[in-house]
Design an enzyme around this catalytic site. Structure first.
Site, PDB file in Angstrom:
ATOM      1  N   GLY A  19      14.079  11.314 -41.195  1.00 19.04           N
ATOM      2  CA  GLY A  19      15.495  10.813 -41.668  1.00 19.04           C
ATOM      3  C   GLY A  19      15.907  11.944 -42.775  1.00 19.04           C
ATOM      4  O   GLY A  19      15.218  12.357 -43.685  1.00 19.04           O
ATOM      5  N   ARG A  61      13.380  22.193 -40.518  1.00 23.03           N
ATOM      6  CA  ARG A  61      14.341  21.359 -39.412  1.00 23.03           C
ATOM      7  C   ARG A  61      15.695  21.818 -39.646  1.00 23.03           C
ATOM      8  O   ARG A  61      16.328  21.932 -40.613  1.00 23.03           O
ATOM      9  CB  ARG A  61      14.280  19.846 -39.652  1.00 23.03           C
ATOM     10  CG  ARG A  61      12.884  19.319 -39.561  1.00 23.03           C
ATOM     11  CD  ARG A  61      12.938  17.663 -39.278  1.00 23.03           C
ATOM     12  NE  ARG A  61      13.278  17.563 -37.689  1.00 23.03           N
ATOM     13  CZ  ARG A  61      13.706  16.043 -37.594  1.00 23.03           C
ATOM     14  NH1 ARG A  61      13.492  15.059 -38.370  1.00 23.03           N
ATOM     15  NH2 ARG A  61      13.917  15.834 -36.226  1.00 23.03           N
ATOM     16  N   CYS A 129      17.129   4.469 -33.644  1.00 30.11           N
ATOM     17  CA  CYS A 129      16.299   5.290 -34.336  1.00 30.11           C
ATOM     18  C   CYS A 129      15.928   4.575 -35.990  1.00 30.11           C
ATOM     19  O   CYS A 129      16.388   3.583 -36.249  1.00 30.11           O
ATOM     20  CB  CYS A 129      17.269   6.779 -35.033  1.00 30.11           C
ATOM     21  SG  CYS A 129      16.038   7.946 -35.492  1.00 30.11           S
ATOM     22  N   SER A 131      17.117   4.947 -39.828  1.00 31.75           N
ATOM     23  CA  SER A 131      18.053   5.577 -41.006  1.00 31.75           C
ATOM     24  C   SER A 131      17.826   4.832 -42.273  1.00 31.75           C
ATOM     25  O   SER A 131      18.071   3.855 -42.154  1.00 31.75           O
ATOM     26  CB  SER A 131      19.441   5.657 -40.665  1.00 31.75           C
ATOM     27  OG  SER A 131      20.113   5.474 -41.903  1.00 31.75           O
ATOM     28  N   ASP A 198      22.663  12.821 -39.343  1.00 32.08           N
ATOM     29  CA  ASP A 198      22.028  14.170 -39.974  1.00 32.08           C
ATOM     30  C   ASP A 198      23.018  15.172 -40.268  1.00 32.08           C
ATOM     31  O   ASP A 198      22.787  15.813 -41.289  1.00 32.08           O
ATOM     32  CB  ASP A 198      21.068  14.535 -38.709  1.00 32.08           C
ATOM     33  CG  ASP A 198      20.019  13.793 -38.719  1.00 32.08           C
ATOM     34  OD1 ASP A 198      19.133  13.934 -39.503  1.00 32.08           O
ATOM     35  OD2 ASP A 198      19.892  12.655 -37.876  1.00 32.08           O
ATOM     36  N   ASN A 208      23.457  13.029 -34.863  1.00 33.80           N
ATOM     37  CA  ASN A 208      22.567  12.064 -35.065  1.00 33.80           C
ATOM     38  C   ASN A 208      21.547  11.914 -34.066  1.00 33.80           C
ATOM     39  O   ASN A 208      21.511  12.670 -32.817  1.00 33.80           O
ATOM     40  CB  ASN A 208      23.075  10.569 -35.319  1.00 33.80           C
ATOM     41  CG  ASN A 208      22.111   9.635 -36.111  1.00 33.80           C
ATOM     42  OD1 ASN A 208      21.391   9.957 -37.183  1.00 33.80           O
ATOM     43  ND2 ASN A 208      22.045   8.486 -35.709  1.00 33.80           N
ATOM     44  N   LYS A 234      26.288  15.430 -46.011  1.00 35.70           N
ATOM     45  CA  LYS A 234      25.525  15.531 -44.613  1.00 35.70           C
ATOM     46  C   LYS A 234      26.633  16.377 -43.938  1.00 35.70           C
ATOM     47  O   LYS A 234      26.366  16.949 -42.787  1.00 35.70           O
ATOM     48  CB  LYS A 234      25.356  14.388 -44.075  1.00 35.70           C
ATOM     49  CG  LYS A 234      23.817  13.719 -44.508  1.00 35.70           C
ATOM     50  CD  LYS A 234      23.584  12.629 -43.918  1.00 35.70           C
ATOM     51  CE  LYS A 234      22.380  12.064 -44.523  1.00 35.70           C
ATOM     52  NZ  LYS A 234      22.134  10.575 -44.159  1.00 35.70           N
TER      53      LYS A 234
END
Ligand code: RUB
Length: 306
Positions: A19, A61, A129, A131, A198, A208, A234
């Site tokens: 996350g 990442r 997902c 978050s 993201d 995302n 973001k």
């Protein structure tokens, strides 16, 4: 020499920390530890070390602009100072980090406060997902006494949806867990889709977890509002100057440990949801249209563009 940074990067890479928010927080904390454990004797060496640290964290990442914005801001704050003593510079890294993390926490509160107002009694919320921002918003709505239930996807291949489901149950929220491909089957029962982010690009598209854009398409077809919750940081400034947001591609083993020989397996971690599918971005400045992302980021965080 950069042990705290290496081990944070490793945890991020292996998804032990997942996350965007948690990734950024992990990176910032590693930076503080690194600064305090430094063996650099001069300001120049200290910043050389931080620059290396930055590189390692950034490559842990690829699709994490919040982490990049965070690390950049903290280092830039300290680089500007006239201080020459390494110990004092390390303390300054701590202070800037604290300030950054406090701002991030305030944003989370604000997002939850604003977003919770969109949760109606007796509604069904769909998410994909895991978050922490979405879950915090739902926690807030629950604490405010709203009655609603949640449908969450398992989120292949790593099943982050299980974390979401467990957290929802701990909060006492009625939760239904489905395979990703059942999203359309259930969408007609859903009042609101809320997902995290993201990255947000300069065109207002949202990156995302893989599958998010499919959920957005399905939501559009079923006429279900689709909201994104995201801190403004973001936003990825590189997208403004022509670069595409890089989409991390992960190991095929996450999908199939022992696949037949010659089989091609692709495993992108994220996808892009076009702005036209997004009803609104719930951020610390309010609920905004994807189209106005640049203006809002510019007003609140002008340094992002520097
Ligand atoms: C997580 C994911 C989340 C965003 C937002 O992907 O896509 O929706 O990161 O999370 P992964 P948060 O599990 O691959 O990291 O709101 O916590 O920042």
């Amino acid at each position: 020499m950069l042990e705290p940074i290496q081990s944070a990067a490793e945890r991020i890479k292996k998804l032990e920390v997942q996350g965007a928010r948690k990734v950024a927080i992990e990176a910032i904390k590693a930076l503080v530890t690194q600064a305090h454990q430094t063996r650099a004797k001069t300001k120049k060496d200290f910043f050389k070390e931080l620059s290396k640290a930055k590189e390692i964290l950034f490559t842990s990442r690829e699709t994490e602009p919040l982490m990049r914005n965070a690390v950049r801001w903290v280092i830039n704050q300290v680089e500007k100072s006239d201080e020459k003593r390494v110990k004092k510079l390390a303390e300054a890294i701590s202070l800037s980090s604290k300030e950054f993390l406090k701002n991030l926490e305030d944003s989370k509160e604000k997002i939850a406060e604003i977003g919770a107002k969109r949760i109606r009694d007796d509604s069904v919320i769909f998410t994909h997902c895991h978050s922490s921002t979405v879950n915090y918003l739902l926690e807030r709505a629950k604490k405010e006494g709203k009655t609603f239930e949640v449908i969450c996807t398992e989120t292949r291949p790593i099943f982050q949806g299980r974390t979401t489901a467990k957290e929802m149950l701990e909060l006492g929220i009625k939760t239904t867990f489905i395979v990703d491909s059942a999203a359309r089957f259930f969408m007609n029962q859903v009042d609101l889709v809320i997902v995290g982010a993201d990255a947000i690009t300069s065109e207002g598209n949202v990156v995302n977890k893989i599958g998010t854009s499919m959920v957005a398409l399905i939501a559009r077809e079923a006429r279900t509002p689709f909201y994104v919750v995201s801190e403004l940081l973001k936003f990825d400034p590189v997208t403004m100057y022509g670069d595409y947001e890089k989409i991390e591609e992960r190991s095929p083993e996450e999908i199939w440990k022992d696949p037949p020989k010659d089989l091609i397996i692709r495993n992108p971690a994220f996808d892009v949801t076009r702005r036209d599918f997004i009803h609104g971005i719930i951020c610390e400045e309010g609920i905004i249209s994807s189209h106005s992302i640049i203006e809002v980021v510019h007003r609140k965080y002008p340094w992002v563009f520097e």
